[in-house]
Design a protein around this motif. Structure first.
Motif, short mmCIF file in Angstrom:
data_model
loop_
_atom_site.label_atom_id
_atom_site.label_comp_id
_atom_site.label_asym_id
_atom_site.label_seq_id
_atom_site.Cartn_x
_atom_site.Cartn_y
_atom_site.Cartn_z
N THR A 83 42.44 43.07 33.07
CA THR A 83 42.77 43.72 31.80
C THR A 83 41.62 44.65 31.45
OG1 THR A 83 41.75 41.92 30.54
CG2 THR A 83 44.10 41.74 31.01
N THR A 84 41.89 45.93 31.33
CA THR A 84 40.82 46.90 31.07
C THR A 84 41.38 48.15 30.42
OG1 THR A 84 39.11 48.26 32.13
CG2 THR A 84 41.11 47.83 33.39
N ALA A 85 40.50 48.88 29.78
CA ALA A 85 40.90 50.14 29.15
C ALA A 85 40.75 51.32 30.10
CB ALA A 85 40.06 50.38 27.89
N HIS A 86 40.30 51.06 31.33
CA HIS A 86 40.01 52.15 32.26
C HIS A 86 40.86 52.07 33.52
CE1 HIS A 86 36.55 52.98 29.73
NE2 HIS A 86 36.20 51.71 29.83
N SER A 87 41.67 53.09 33.77
CA SER A 87 42.52 53.11 34.96
C SER A 87 41.73 53.38 36.23
CB SER A 87 43.61 54.19 34.80
OG SER A 87 43.02 55.47 34.64
N LYS A 88 40.48 53.85 36.11
CA LYS A 88 39.69 54.20 37.29
C LYS A 88 39.37 53.01 38.18
CE LYS A 88 35.29 53.82 34.77
NZ LYS A 88 34.08 54.55 34.31
N TYR A 89 39.53 51.80 37.66
CA TYR A 89 39.20 50.61 38.45
C TYR A 89 40.38 50.07 39.25
CZ TYR A 89 35.04 50.40 35.45
OH TYR A 89 33.88 50.69 34.78
N ALA A 90 41.53 50.73 39.17
CA ALA A 90 42.75 50.18 39.76
C ALA A 90 42.62 49.90 41.25
CB ALA A 90 43.92 51.13 39.50
N ILE A 91 42.12 50.87 42.02
CA ILE A 91 42.01 50.68 43.47
C ILE A 91 41.05 49.55 43.79
CG2 ILE A 91 41.35 51.75 45.64
CD1 ILE A 91 43.94 52.82 44.47
N ASP A 92 39.90 49.51 43.10
CA ASP A 92 38.92 48.43 43.33
C ASP A 92 39.51 47.07 42.98
OD1 ASP A 92 36.97 50.21 44.16
OD2 ASP A 92 36.19 50.50 42.14
N ALA A 93 40.35 47.04 41.95
CA ALA A 93 40.95 45.77 41.53
C ALA A 93 41.82 45.18 42.62
CB ALA A 93 41.76 45.98 40.25
N PHE A 94 42.63 46.00 43.24
CA PHE A 94 43.50 45.48 44.30
C PHE A 94 42.71 45.21 45.57
CE2 PHE A 94 46.55 47.45 41.41
CZ PHE A 94 47.38 46.36 41.21
N GLY A 95 41.51 45.80 45.64
CA GLY A 95 40.63 45.50 46.77
C GLY A 95 40.07 44.10 46.72
N VAL A 96 40.09 43.47 45.55
CA VAL A 96 39.65 42.08 45.41
C VAL A 96 40.86 41.17 45.15
CG1 VAL A 96 37.29 42.57 44.71
CG2 VAL A 96 39.08 42.49 42.98
N GLN A 97 42.00 41.60 45.63
CA GLN A 97 43.23 40.80 45.62
C GLN A 97 43.77 40.51 44.23
OE1 GLN A 97 43.25 37.49 48.45
NE2 GLN A 97 41.33 38.25 49.32
N ALA A 98 43.70 41.49 43.35
CA ALA A 98 44.33 41.34 42.04
C ALA A 98 45.84 41.44 42.19
CB ALA A 98 43.83 42.41 41.09
N ASN A 99 46.57 40.64 41.43
CA ASN A 99 48.03 40.70 41.48
C ASN A 99 48.60 41.71 40.51
OD1 ASN A 99 47.24 37.56 41.96
ND2 ASN A 99 48.92 38.19 43.28
N GLU A 100 47.91 41.88 39.38
CA GLU A 100 48.38 42.83 38.36
C GLU A 100 47.18 43.50 37.71
OE1 GLU A 100 51.36 43.84 37.43
OE2 GLU A 100 52.62 42.46 38.59
N TYR A 101 47.47 44.62 37.05
CA TYR A 101 46.42 45.42 36.41
C TYR A 101 46.99 45.93 35.10
CZ TYR A 101 42.66 48.98 36.25
OH TYR A 101 41.58 49.75 35.92
N LEU A 102 46.52 45.37 33.97
CA LEU A 102 47.05 45.74 32.67
C LEU A 102 46.06 46.65 31.93
CD1 LEU A 102 48.58 42.40 31.31
CD2 LEU A 102 49.81 44.44 32.07
N LEU A 103 46.53 47.79 31.51
CA LEU A 103 45.69 48.73 30.77
C LEU A 103 45.75 48.42 29.27
CD1 LEU A 103 46.31 52.20 32.47
CD2 LEU A 103 44.16 50.94 32.36
N LYS A 104 44.57 48.35 28.66
CA LYS A 104 44.50 48.16 27.21
C LYS A 104 44.77 49.49 26.51
CE LYS A 104 40.96 44.55 27.57
NZ LYS A 104 39.57 44.17 27.24
N PRO A 105 45.38 49.49 25.33
CA PRO A 105 45.84 48.31 24.58
C PRO A 105 47.08 47.69 25.22
CG PRO A 105 46.50 50.31 23.45
CD PRO A 105 45.63 50.74 24.58
N ILE A 106 47.12 46.36 25.21
CA ILE A 106 48.21 45.63 25.86
C ILE A 106 49.21 45.18 24.80
CG2 ILE A 106 48.80 43.62 27.26
CD1 ILE A 106 45.88 43.68 28.28
#
Length: 248
Positions: A83-106
């Motif tokens: 859960t983050t306010a920054h979309s720039k981390y999306a690729i890195d997030a899935f690089g550590v096996q994240a299942n989902e990526y929610l952009l704030k505000p949620i």
């Protein structure tokens, strides 16, 4: 809490914790076990015995980022949601096996849809029964049918109103659509759609280079932008990595 998924929240902003906590409480199939506003405390306190189903974690946190923390505790949860306010981390997030990526505000609707996706993926873990292990296609020859065993199915390639069915035994053309074949394979975790015109068997992936997937029959399939996120999630889950140097 039988039948409910155990949840943990890690976010240095208390109002963000409270919001997610309210959303979790509103969902009948979720239960909040604990939360942390200090990522270093979460690193120490979270154990496998907590039986965490879903870990909600912020990325930007003081002392330790969510990306760094996830490398140490990813194996302690079934699902990881950033859960983050920054979309720039999306690729890195899935690089550590994240299942989902929610952009704030949620929003509640965004949260509920994400949970629905996770529950759907869990229900799809079932393998097909024996009577779903094959199907027949009618060829362009009169009264000729070919049996397609799913274990031998390498890829399906869309060609307007026709499809090419690539198998270990050869290639067949059938008067079917990609939508019809995708519906037939729905719920079978061996197959994944990677491009508008391609469904492939994950059992026959030979290598992945950039946006190109090479299958065992030497067929090269381009990875489509729309399907990239889903495919990279699968790829990371199946990638063997060393845990040397990672604290327990």
């Amino acid at each position: 809490m039988d039948g409910k998924l155990n949840c943990v929240i890690i976010d240095d902003e208390k109002h963000a914790v409270d919001l997610l906590g309210d959303y979790i409480e509103a969902m009948p199939n979720l239960h909040l076990v604990k939360y942390f506003t200090d990522p270093l405390k979460a690193l120490i306190d979270i154990t496998v015995e907590d039986n965490i189903d879903i870990l909600f974690m912020d990325v930007d946190m003081p002392g330790m980022t969510g990306l760094d923390l996830s490398q140490a505790i990813r194996y302690k949860t079934k699902y990881l949601v950033f859960t983050t306010a920054h979309s720039k981390y999306a690729i890195d997030a899935f690089g550590v096996q994240a299942n989902e990526y929610l952009l704030k505000p949620i929003s509640m609707s965004k949260f509920a849809l994400m949970i629905n996706r996770l529950l759907k993926s869990e229900s799809n873990l079932k393998r097909p029964t024996n009577d779903e292990e094959f199907f027949f296609i009618k060829t362009d020859q009169v009264q000729k049918y070919v049996k397609i065993n799913l274990k031998d199915l390498v890829a399906i390639e869309g060609l307007n109103n026709y499809v090419k069915i690539h198998t270990v035994a050869g290639m067949y053309i059938a008067y079917l659509t990609m939508k019809e074949l995708e519906a037939k394979l729905d719920g079978n975790n061996s197959f994944i759609r990677v491009q508008r015109s391609f469904i492939i068997s994950m059992d026959f992936i030979n290598k992945v280079e950039g946006a190109s997937i090479t299958l065992n029959n030497k067929l090269e399939v381009p990875l489509g932008t729309t399907y990239k996120k889903h495919f990279l999630t699968f790829l990371e889950k199946k990638t063997l990595r060393s845990n040397r140097g990672v604290p327990d």
